[in-house]
Design a protein around this motif. Structure first.
Motif, PDB file in Angstrom:
ATOM      1  N   ARG A 219       0.841  -1.202   0.000  1.00 19.31           N
ATOM      2  CA  ARG A 219       0.000   0.000   0.000  1.00 19.31           C
ATOM      3  C   ARG A 219       0.873   1.248   0.000  1.00 19.31           C
ATOM      4  O   ARG A 219       2.042   1.210   0.381  1.00 19.31           O
ATOM      5  CB  ARG A 219      -0.933   0.015   1.211  1.00 19.31           C
ATOM      6  CG  ARG A 219      -0.210   0.194   2.525  1.00 19.31           C
ATOM      7  CD  ARG A 219      -1.158   0.354   3.713  1.00 19.31           C
ATOM      8  NE  ARG A 219      -0.405   0.521   4.926  1.00 19.31           N
ATOM      9  CZ  ARG A 219      -0.452  -0.308   5.969  1.00 19.31           C
ATOM     10  NH1 ARG A 219      -1.245  -1.356   5.954  1.00 19.31           N
ATOM     11  NH2 ARG A 219       0.297  -0.073   7.025  1.00 19.31           N
ATOM     12  N   THR A 220       0.263   2.351  -0.459  1.00 21.27           N
ATOM     13  CA  THR A 220       0.917   3.655  -0.414  1.00 21.27           C
ATOM     14  C   THR A 220       0.512   4.346   0.883  1.00 21.27           C
ATOM     15  O   THR A 220      -0.662   4.359   1.241  1.00 21.27           O
ATOM     16  CB  THR A 220       0.490   4.515  -1.618  1.00 21.27           C
ATOM     17  OG1 THR A 220       0.879   3.836  -2.821  1.00 21.27           O
ATOM     18  CG2 THR A 220       1.148   5.886  -1.577  1.00 21.27           C
ATOM     19  N   GLU A 221       1.478   4.931   1.573  1.00 21.42           N
ATOM     20  CA  GLU A 221       1.214   5.666   2.818  1.00 21.42           C
ATOM     21  C   GLU A 221       0.964   7.138   2.505  1.00 21.42           C
ATOM     22  O   GLU A 221       1.330   7.625   1.430  1.00 21.42           O
ATOM     23  CB  GLU A 221       2.400   5.520   3.778  1.00 21.42           C
ATOM     24  CG  GLU A 221       2.722   4.090   4.161  1.00 21.42           C
ATOM     25  CD  GLU A 221       1.636   3.400   4.962  1.00 21.42           C
ATOM     26  OE1 GLU A 221       0.711   4.072   5.464  1.00 21.42           O
ATOM     27  OE2 GLU A 221       1.695   2.162   5.075  1.00 21.42           O
ATOM     28  N   GLN A 222       0.379   7.838   3.450  1.00 24.69           N
ATOM     29  CA  GLN A 222       0.069   9.259   3.258  1.00 24.69           C
ATOM     30  C   GLN A 222       1.319  10.094   3.036  1.00 24.69           C
ATOM     31  O   GLN A 222       1.265  11.118   2.369  1.00 24.69           O
ATOM     32  CB  GLN A 222      -0.725   9.805   4.446  1.00 24.69           C
ATOM     33  CG  GLN A 222      -2.142   9.297   4.486  1.00 24.69           C
ATOM     34  CD  GLN A 222      -2.956   9.930   5.608  1.00 24.69           C
ATOM     35  OE1 GLN A 222      -2.405  10.558   6.510  1.00 24.69           O
ATOM     36  NE2 GLN A 222      -4.255   9.763   5.547  1.00 24.69           N
ATOM     37  N   ASP A 223       2.474   9.650   3.567  1.00 28.24           N
ATOM     38  CA  ASP A 223       3.712  10.414   3.398  1.00 28.24           C
ATOM     39  C   ASP A 223       4.420  10.105   2.072  1.00 28.24           C
ATOM     40  O   ASP A 223       5.525  10.565   1.828  1.00 28.24           O
ATOM     41  CB  ASP A 223       4.650  10.186   4.587  1.00 28.24           C
ATOM     42  CG  ASP A 223       5.114   8.742   4.727  1.00 28.24           C
ATOM     43  OD1 ASP A 223       4.763   7.893   3.874  1.00 28.24           O
ATOM     44  OD2 ASP A 223       5.829   8.458   5.716  1.00 28.24           O
ATOM     45  N   GLY A 224       3.791   9.291   1.209  1.00 28.28           N
ATOM     46  CA  GLY A 224       4.365   8.997  -0.096  1.00 28.28           C
ATOM     47  C   GLY A 224       5.254   7.768  -0.135  1.00 28.28           C
ATOM     48  O   GLY A 224       5.730   7.380  -1.200  1.00 28.28           O
TER      49      GLY A 224
ATOM     50  N   HIS B 125       2.736   2.974  -8.128  1.00 29.39           N
ATOM     51  CA  HIS B 125       3.151   3.971  -7.136  1.00 29.39           C
ATOM     52  C   HIS B 125       4.123   4.923  -7.824  1.00 29.39           C
ATOM     53  O   HIS B 125       5.187   4.492  -8.295  1.00 29.39           O
ATOM     54  CB  HIS B 125       3.812   3.296  -5.928  1.00 29.39           C
ATOM     55  CG  HIS B 125       4.367   4.258  -4.931  1.00 29.39           C
ATOM     56  ND1 HIS B 125       3.567   4.996  -4.088  1.00 29.39           N
ATOM     57  CD2 HIS B 125       5.641   4.620  -4.663  1.00 29.39           C
ATOM     58  CE1 HIS B 125       4.340   5.753  -3.330  1.00 29.39           C
ATOM     59  NE2 HIS B 125       5.601   5.548  -3.658  1.00 29.39           N
TER      60      HIS B 125
ATOM     61  N   ARG C 104       6.862   2.266   5.537  1.00 29.34           N
ATOM     62  CA  ARG C 104       7.505   3.534   5.170  1.00 29.34           C
ATOM     63  C   ARG C 104       8.833   3.315   4.439  1.00 29.34           C
ATOM     64  O   ARG C 104       9.844   3.919   4.770  1.00 29.34           O
ATOM     65  CB  ARG C 104       7.650   4.420   6.390  1.00 29.34           C
ATOM     66  CG  ARG C 104       6.307   4.938   6.885  1.00 29.34           C
ATOM     67  CD  ARG C 104       6.425   5.853   8.071  1.00 29.34           C
ATOM     68  NE  ARG C 104       6.627   5.152   9.327  1.00 29.34           N
ATOM     69  CZ  ARG C 104       5.686   4.460   9.971  1.00 29.34           C
ATOM     70  NH1 ARG C 104       4.496   4.339   9.466  1.00 29.34           N
ATOM     71  NH2 ARG C 104       5.945   3.882  11.120  1.00 29.34           N
TER      72      ARG C 104
END
Length: 137
Positions: A9-14, A34, A68
């Motif tokens: 998955r992609t996190e909110q911080d990129g 991504h 991350r």
């Protein structure tokens, strides 16, 4: 840090997170987009492997969960969790000297091989993420 139920998955911080070391059978997800790249993850209790555009990026034996995961021109940084100590291999610049940090403590300098791979061992305990930073010297 929980396992990544959706495998990647992609996190909110990129950054990206991937891996599920609790799976009994090998699972994979490919063509995850991504930032314009396509990722493929294979993961279960024996191994976790990440590829970007068909090229090797990360592997752990046994399997791990990684959160991350961020790659820069100077190296890579991520948090890793597993239920056993793991051997991690990451793709970096070939024949280059790097400094490895585990939970912000220097673990020593290492040189990548001609294919750009760098391997390091980390001590892991389930439920306790370990921060790994690898920076070009």
């Amino acid at each position: 840090m929980p396992v990544i139920e959706e495998l990647i998955r992609t996190e909110q911080d990129g950054t990206i997170s991937f891996g599920n070391y609790k799976l009994e059978t090998k699972s994979k997800l490919q063509d995850f987009e991504h930032e314009g790249d396509l990722y493929k993850v294979k993961t279960f209790y024996e191994i976790t492997k990440l590829e970007r555009n068909g090229m090797f990026v990360y592997e752990s034996v046994p399997g791990t969960a990684v959160e991350r995961f961020a790659v820069s021109d100077d190296g890579v940084e991520f948090e890793v969790e597993g239920d056993k100590d793991a051997q991690l291999t990451v793709q970096l610049a070939e024949d280059t000297e790097y400094e490895v940090f585990v939970n912000d403590a220097a673990a020593g300098g290492m040189r990548t091989n001609m294919s750009g791979k760098l391997s390091a061992s980390v001590e892991l305990n389930e439920g306790t993420p370990v921060k790994v930073t690898i920076r070009r010297k």
